[in-house]
Design a protein around this motif. Sequence first.
Motif, PDB file in Angstrom:
ATOM      1  N   LEU A  55      15.399  -5.727 -13.418  1.00 60.78           N
ATOM      2  CA  LEU A  55      15.522  -4.519 -12.603  1.00 60.78           C
ATOM      3  C   LEU A  55      14.455  -3.492 -12.971  1.00 60.78           C
ATOM      4  N   GLY A  56      14.211  -3.353 -14.278  1.00 61.06           N
ATOM      5  CA  GLY A  56      13.161  -2.433 -14.720  1.00 61.06           C
ATOM      6  C   GLY A  56      11.801  -2.832 -14.178  1.00 61.06           C
ATOM      7  N   MET A  57      11.502  -4.131 -14.202  1.00 59.43           N
ATOM      8  CA  MET A  57      10.217  -4.630 -13.710  1.00 59.43           C
ATOM      9  C   MET A  57      10.080  -4.431 -12.203  1.00 59.43           C
ATOM     10  N   ILE A  58      11.146  -4.726 -11.472  1.00 59.55           N
ATOM     11  CA  ILE A  58      11.055  -4.638 -10.019  1.00 59.55           C
ATOM     12  C   ILE A  58      10.946  -3.185  -9.555  1.00 59.55           C
ATOM     13  N   VAL A  59      11.666  -2.281 -10.210  1.00 60.32           N
ATOM     14  CA  VAL A  59      11.576  -0.864  -9.840  1.00 60.32           C
ATOM     15  C   VAL A  59      10.198  -0.313 -10.193  1.00 60.32           C
ATOM     16  N   SER A  60       9.676  -0.669 -11.368  1.00 64.13           N
ATOM     17  CA  SER A  60       8.350  -0.178 -11.754  1.00 64.13           C
ATOM     18  C   SER A  60       7.279  -0.695 -10.795  1.00 64.13           C
TER      19      SER A  60
END
Length: 271
Positions: free
Chosen positions: A50-55
């Motif tokens: 989730l962190g990767m996709i949002v960033s």
Amino acid sequence: MGRAIKLVLYYFAYQLLFLFLATGIDAIITVASGTEITINFKPGAMAISLGMIVSALVMTWHLIHFHYVKFGKESIHETSTKIILLSIPLLLSAQFISGVLNESLDLSDINQDLFLSMSHNFFGFLSIALIIPILEELLFRGAIEGNLLKKGWKPKWAILVSALIFGLVHGNPAQIPFAFLIGLLFGWLYYRTGSVIPGIVGHVINNTFGAVTMLTSTKEEMSQTTMETLGTTPTYLLLALALIVFAVMIRIMDKNLPATAPQIGITDEQN
């Protein structure tokens, strides 16, 4: 080069910010569930995904909102269907050749466990297969290479520098040579077509294949090279075939593409 450095810093800053937020929320949820946080606590693959996709989504927004690139519905039609279809066998053959060469270096894969975990959840698979490829083509080909070309850099240097940055930002020894080599081809296609679409198509195909392979393979199977999986003779035969396809498709593409093309969607603004 100033724009390139600035954008790479933004790229890493967004990753650190949203990975920190995602893993922090994951730790809070863990504590709330009654589990004690120890020094050995590791955030879950879902939180990292989730962190990767949002960033990646925020960085994509940043590139478009601040006019580093223009990318919308009309961008899909910047390159003809014929050119996109011709680029697919070119990219597939290049990816196989680069993959075999990369494996021969026997470099350590420090992200193998992380990518394996990410490939087994929806958001991780989506980020690897689709979101990150789109962002990376907009960033490294559109915003960085396109700007270098616009500033008058010789094409070979603009392509080389953008591919080198593309390779180095991966930070994983096992990925750097492959990313650099395939980045050269993505860069050449961008220069000759003026569009990020061929690179996006090739990038998505490559990453989707990798994500599916990770999803359907064990860690031990992932550690095997192509030669160990297929055998020496089949690997060399496929490598020879890939080299022939690559050479033929380069010739065909060279005849079907203009000597140069305006880099579509590049602006003069440098926010």
